[in-house]
Scaffold this active site. Structure first.
Site, PDB file in Angstrom:
ATOM      1  N   ASP A  95      39.774  35.308  28.275  1.00  0.00           N
ATOM      2  CA  ASP A  95      40.311  36.264  28.982  1.00  0.00           C
ATOM      3  C   ASP A  95      40.330  37.416  27.907  1.00  0.00           C
ATOM      4  O   ASP A  95      40.985  37.894  27.053  1.00  0.00           O
ATOM      5  CB  ASP A  95      42.064  36.183  29.384  1.00  0.00           C
ATOM      6  CG  ASP A  95      42.371  37.238  30.298  1.00  0.00           C
ATOM      7  OD1 ASP A  95      41.557  38.292  30.630  1.00  0.00           O
ATOM      8  OD2 ASP A  95      43.639  37.335  30.566  1.00  0.00           O
TER       9      ASP A  95
ATOM     10  N   HIS B 199      50.189  36.745  28.413  1.00  0.00           N
ATOM     11  CA  HIS B 199      50.669  35.588  29.462  1.00  0.00           C
ATOM     12  C   HIS B 199      49.956  34.288  28.518  1.00  0.00           C
ATOM     13  O   HIS B 199      48.893  34.573  27.868  1.00  0.00           O
ATOM     14  CB  HIS B 199      50.200  35.955  30.690  1.00  0.00           C
ATOM     15  CG  HIS B 199      48.589  36.197  30.754  1.00  0.00           C
ATOM     16  ND1 HIS B 199      47.733  35.589  30.744  1.00  0.00           N
ATOM     17  CD2 HIS B 199      48.025  37.477  30.792  1.00  0.00           C
ATOM     18  CE1 HIS B 199      46.456  35.915  30.550  1.00  0.00           C
ATOM     19  NE2 HIS B 199      46.593  37.402  30.696  1.00  0.00           N
TER      20      HIS B 199
ATOM     21  N   ASP C  67      29.727  28.213  58.253  1.00  0.00           N
ATOM     22  CA  ASP C  67      29.698  26.650  57.575  1.00  0.00           C
ATOM     23  C   ASP C  67      29.744  26.751  55.846  1.00  0.00           C
ATOM     24  O   ASP C  67      29.088  25.835  55.315  1.00  0.00           O
ATOM     25  CB  ASP C  67      28.712  25.811  58.203  1.00  0.00           C
ATOM     26  CG  ASP C  67      27.248  26.488  58.045  1.00  0.00           C
ATOM     27  OD1 ASP C  67      27.165  27.519  57.675  1.00  0.00           O
ATOM     28  OD2 ASP C  67      26.320  25.601  58.452  1.00  0.00           O
TER      29      ASP C  67
ATOM     30  N   ASP D 231      37.192  43.818  31.473  1.00  0.00           N
ATOM     31  CA  ASP D 231      38.152  42.657  31.253  1.00  0.00           C
ATOM     32  C   ASP D 231      37.545  41.503  31.927  1.00  0.00           C
ATOM     33  O   ASP D 231      37.732  41.791  33.327  1.00  0.00           O
ATOM     34  CB  ASP D 231      39.436  43.053  32.130  1.00  0.00           C
ATOM     35  CG  ASP D 231      40.667  42.254  32.087  1.00  0.00           C
ATOM     36  OD1 ASP D 231      40.295  40.942  31.659  1.00  0.00           O
ATOM     37  OD2 ASP D 231      41.676  42.278  32.062  1.00  0.00           O
TER      38      ASP D 231
ATOM     39  N   HIS E  43      52.501  47.238  31.950  1.00  0.00           N
ATOM     40  CA  HIS E  43      52.378  45.856  31.981  1.00  0.00           C
ATOM     41  C   HIS E  43      52.920  45.005  30.885  1.00  0.00           C
ATOM     42  O   HIS E  43      53.113  45.686  29.815  1.00  0.00           O
ATOM     43  CB  HIS E  43      50.875  45.532  32.332  1.00  0.00           C
ATOM     44  CG  HIS E  43      49.585  45.603  31.537  1.00  0.00           C
ATOM     45  ND1 HIS E  43      49.808  44.938  30.326  1.00  0.00           N
ATOM     46  CD2 HIS E  43      49.084  46.624  31.677  1.00  0.00           C
ATOM     47  CE1 HIS E  43      48.732  45.560  29.738  1.00  0.00           C
ATOM     48  NE2 HIS E  43      48.119  46.682  30.391  1.00  0.00           N
TER      49      HIS E  43
ATOM     50  N   HIS F   1      46.214  33.078  34.159  1.00  0.00           N
ATOM     51  CA  HIS F   1      47.690  33.102  34.003  1.00  0.00           C
ATOM     52  C   HIS F   1      48.302  31.621  34.073  1.00  0.00           C
ATOM     53  O   HIS F   1      48.592  31.281  35.088  1.00  0.00           O
ATOM     54  CB  HIS F   1      48.158  34.104  35.105  1.00  0.00           C
ATOM     55  CG  HIS F   1      47.729  35.345  34.987  1.00  0.00           C
ATOM     56  ND1 HIS F   1      48.012  36.424  35.793  1.00  0.00           N
ATOM     57  CD2 HIS F   1      46.934  36.090  34.111  1.00  0.00           C
ATOM     58  CE1 HIS F   1      47.264  37.550  35.624  1.00  0.00           C
ATOM     59  NE2 HIS F   1      46.734  37.350  34.397  1.00  0.00           N
TER      60      HIS F   1
ATOM     61  N   GLU G 146      47.356  41.855  24.769  1.00  0.00           N
ATOM     62  CA  GLU G 146      46.591  42.619  25.671  1.00  0.00           C
ATOM     63  C   GLU G 146      47.548  44.088  26.007  1.00  0.00           C
ATOM     64  O   GLU G 146      47.714  44.299  27.189  1.00  0.00           O
ATOM     65  CB  GLU G 146      46.126  42.227  26.850  1.00  0.00           C
ATOM     66  CG  GLU G 146      47.111  41.426  27.812  1.00  0.00           C
ATOM     67  CD  GLU G 146      46.860  40.832  29.133  1.00  0.00           C
ATOM     68  OE1 GLU G 146      45.885  41.837  29.723  1.00  0.00           O
ATOM     69  OE2 GLU G 146      46.723  39.718  29.432  1.00  0.00           O
TER      70      GLU G 146
ATOM     71  N   HIS H 135      43.864  46.432  38.622  1.00  0.00           N
ATOM     72  CA  HIS H 135      43.216  45.511  39.096  1.00  0.00           C
ATOM     73  C   HIS H 135      41.864  46.004  39.876  1.00  0.00           C
ATOM     74  O   HIS H 135      41.378  45.280  40.640  1.00  0.00           O
ATOM     75  CB  HIS H 135      44.179  44.728  40.151  1.00  0.00           C
ATOM     76  CG  HIS H 135      45.226  43.776  39.369  1.00  0.00           C
ATOM     77  ND1 HIS H 135      46.250  43.443  40.042  1.00  0.00           N
ATOM     78  CD2 HIS H 135      45.158  43.350  38.051  1.00  0.00           C
ATOM     79  CE1 HIS H 135      47.065  42.682  39.429  1.00  0.00           C
ATOM     80  NE2 HIS H 135      46.432  42.736  38.112  1.00  0.00           N
TER      81      HIS H 135
ATOM     82  N   GLU I 245      42.240  43.423  24.842  1.00  0.00           N
ATOM     83  CA  GLU I 245      42.898  42.085  25.114  1.00  0.00           C
ATOM     84  C   GLU I 245      42.143  40.870  24.317  1.00  0.00           C
ATOM     85  O   GLU I 245      40.850  40.729  24.421  1.00  0.00           O
ATOM     86  CB  GLU I 245      42.615  41.670  26.662  1.00  0.00           C
ATOM     87  CG  GLU I 245      43.120  40.292  26.975  1.00  0.00           C
ATOM     88  CD  GLU I 245      43.225  40.037  28.306  1.00  0.00           C
ATOM     89  OE1 GLU I 245      42.474  40.754  29.223  1.00  0.00           O
ATOM     90  OE2 GLU I 245      43.946  39.413  28.883  1.00  0.00           O
TER      91      GLU I 245
ATOM     92  N   ARG J 159      42.402  49.278  27.337  1.00  0.00           N
ATOM     93  CA  ARG J 159      43.277  48.083  27.306  1.00  0.00           C
ATOM     94  C   ARG J 159      42.263  47.170  25.968  1.00  0.00           C
ATOM     95  O   ARG J 159      41.264  47.296  26.052  1.00  0.00           O
ATOM     96  CB  ARG J 159      43.300  47.229  28.442  1.00  0.00           C
ATOM     97  CG  ARG J 159      43.965  45.855  28.110  1.00  0.00           C
ATOM     98  CD  ARG J 159      44.670  45.142  29.784  1.00  0.00           C
ATOM     99  NE  ARG J 159      43.638  44.962  30.407  1.00  0.00           N
ATOM    100  CZ  ARG J 159      43.288  45.432  31.544  1.00  0.00           C
ATOM    101  NH1 ARG J 159      43.983  46.600  31.904  1.00  0.00           N
ATOM    102  NH2 ARG J 159      42.362  45.105  32.465  1.00  0.00           N
TER     103      ARG J 159
ATOM    104  N   TYR K 297      47.342  53.854  30.051  1.00  0.00           N
ATOM    105  CA  TYR K 297      46.822  54.488  31.132  1.00  0.00           C
ATOM    106  C   TYR K 297      47.376  55.875  31.655  1.00  0.00           C
ATOM    107  O   TYR K 297      48.374  55.731  31.896  1.00  0.00           O
ATOM    108  CB  TYR K 297      46.884  53.347  32.378  1.00  0.00           C
ATOM    109  CG  TYR K 297      46.625  51.769  31.856  1.00  0.00           C
ATOM    110  CD1 TYR K 297      45.318  51.273  31.904  1.00  0.00           C
ATOM    111  CD2 TYR K 297      47.659  51.169  31.389  1.00  0.00           C
ATOM    112  CE1 TYR K 297      44.994  50.034  31.521  1.00  0.00           C
ATOM    113  CE2 TYR K 297      47.425  49.683  30.792  1.00  0.00           C
ATOM    114  CZ  TYR K 297      45.921  49.320  30.676  1.00  0.00           C
ATOM    115  OH  TYR K 297      46.059  47.958  30.212  1.00  0.00           O
TER     116      TYR K 297
HETATM  117  N1  GLY Z   1      42.602  39.512  33.521  1.00  0.00           N
HETATM  118  C1  GLY Z   1      43.926  39.297  33.924  1.00  0.00           C
HETATM  119  C2  GLY Z   1      44.478  39.662  32.859  1.00  0.00           C
HETATM  120  O1  GLY Z   1      44.439  40.178  31.731  1.00  0.00           O
HETATM  121  O2  GLY Z   1      45.771  38.981  32.818  1.00  0.00           O
HETATM  122 MN    MN Z   2      42.351  40.128  31.056  1.00  0.00          MN
HETATM  123 MN    MN Z   3      45.116  38.797  30.521  1.00  0.00          MN
END
Ligand code: GLY
Ligand code: MN
Ligand code: MN
Length: 461
Positions: free
Chosen positions: A271, A358, A36, A260, A354, A365, A408, A243, A431, A429, A412
């Protein structure tokens, strides 16, 4: 006052419906977690954009003449003792600036009446489970009255496109919240960096969750409601899992840590990614790749301004990374050729898989077309050099002041026979969040440094 901002947005949306159109926008459902208990409630972004209202079980109806009606939970003292305050339909017009309001229990009785004699019904397609069927049921009731002279809407239209275009350009009110969200998240990253170095100096067993706890503390301390997405706290080789989530792995001296994480503040996401040496000092190979990623980010930032295309920062990044991968020996000139070959053959993809950014807004996103609307018909075809897939390209979106995007880049390096060993398992990374301006962009996440020397100085303190 924020009420007028939401009223202005509703008026703009109404103007897109046609004078005889009607739009239906539900908020998000409560979602069961187990038995619940529900997941922490998060409103629907479209609904919130148009109302500023965060209670569950609410619907907004807008008509082409500019009128708006809210359906919300009725006042109920007993439920309010258990679940908390409800605004209630009596107070909604004054509080939210809507023209009319009803208890949500009236929805099924009211909607067929509201849909009658309209020519088009708009709602967000493919967002709310069961909404299409619900609208269908209401339309069916209107149709049953056709023989008495009622007109049934002949068109169902996706409201997402209209609202996405509005949300893509952030107004001053939104930019202000996003700046504050960025500042809170930056402080959280600093806190995690400093804790890592301090615990290692003191000889403690540091785990990824220790750093995650620092993030959460600083988010909430700054007034953020929750993280904008699942925080990634990745020590050592875990940074190469794109991820990865904060888990229990040890944070070891000599390793890098990739975090991140960004808070959500009043409905808006931040982000930020930073990669730092767990003990506060980069090793030589770590520093080499870090500086390369940072140089690629610098190039992307320089390419971000009104009039440029969304894809320009990505292409600027790829150019710098491609050259750098050759220079540091991660790619072998004898195998992959020149920097132009690395780019055209996508040879960099082994280490950078990647995109460089975005849209960012209420959703991490965020919504908004990545294709320039005025050029949507200009299709060109090409074969992807790696998959051989046929790709249809359309001209990338032209950036406008007030659009917000992330920048970003990363690298890797998974172990492989032909990859120099001193780079194995390094994942980096960097960002930042950028508001597009007429002449460039404003980085709203730089409360936490990116320069390697500045990160080391911060972690010594
Ligand atoms: N944290 C998700 C991205 O960097 O797109
Ligand atoms: Mn991110
Ligand atoms: Mn991002």
């Amino acid at each position: 006052m924020t009420t007028s901002i939401h009223a202005q947005r509703r008026a703009r949306a109404a103007a897109a419906l046609g004078s005889n159109g009607i739009a239906i926008i539900p908020t998000a459902p409560e979602r069961p977690r187990n038995r619940d208990s529900d997941f922490l409630y998060r409103h629907d972004s479209y609904f919130y954009y148009l109302t500023g209202f965060t209670e569950p079980n609410a619907w907004l109806v807008i008509t082409g003449d500019g009128r708006s009606t809210l359906f919300c939970q009725p006042k109920d003292l007993e439920r309010e003792i258990w679940d908390g305050y409800r605004l209630g339909p009596e107070a909604a017009p004054q509080a939210l600036g809507v023209d009319a309001s009803f208890a949500v229990t009236e929805l099924d009785a009211q909607l067929p009446k509201q849909l009658e004699n309209r020519d088009a019904v708009w709602y967000p397609f493919a967002i709310h489970d069961g909404l299409e069927a619900r609208v269908g049921g209401w339309l069916n009731q209107v149709r049953a009255r056709v023989r008495y002279g009622a007109i049934c809407p002949e068109q169902q239209r996706d409201l997402c496109g209209v609202l996405d275009e509005m949300r893509l350009v952030k107004d001053a009110h939104e930019q202000d919240i996003m700046r504050r969200a960025g500042a809170i998240s930056a402080r959280a990253h600093i806190r995690a960096m400093q804790l890592s170095a301090r615990m290692l100096r003191e000889g403690q067993d540091v785990r990824e969750y220790h750093l995650d706890a620092e993030l959460l503390h600083e988010f909430r301390r700054g007034g953020s409601q929750y993280p904008a997405y699942g925080s990634i706290v990745a020590a050592g080789a875990n940074a190469c899992v794109l991820h990865y989530r904060a888990d229990t792995a040890p944070v070891k001296s000599g390793d890098l840590v990739l975090i991140d994480a960004g808070c959500e503040l009043d409905g808006y996401a931040s982000d930020i990614t930073r990669t730092f040496p767990a003990n506060g000092t980069f090793t030589g190979p770590q520093r080499t790749l870090y500086d390369l990623v940072l140089a690629s980010q610098d190039a992307a930032v320089a390419a971000t301004r009104a009039g440029a295309r969304f894809v320009d920062p990505h292409e600027a990044t790829v150019k710098v990374l491609a050259q750098g991968l050759l220079d540091v020996g991660l790619l072998d000139r004898n195998k992959v050729g020149t920097v132009d070959d690395v780019i055209s053959q996508r040879a960099y993809f082994q280490f950078y898989m990647h995109r460089t950014g975005h849209w960012l807004g209420m959703d991490v996103h965020d919504c908004g077309s990545y294709v320039e609307p005025s050029q949507v018909g200009e299709v060109s075809e090409r074969r992807d050099p790696l998959s051989n897939e046929l790709i249809k390209d359309r001209p990338s979106r032209v950036l406008q002041p007030g659009m917000v995007l992330t920048i970003e880049p990363g690298l890797y390096v998974r172990p492989a026979d032909d990859v120099p060993e001193h780079f194995h398992n390094i994942g980096i990374r960097i960002e930042d969040d950028a508001i597009v301006t007429a002449t460039g962009c404003e980085l709203i996440s730089r409360g936490v440094p990116v320069n390697a020397d500045e990160i080391e100085a911060l972690m010594r303190g």
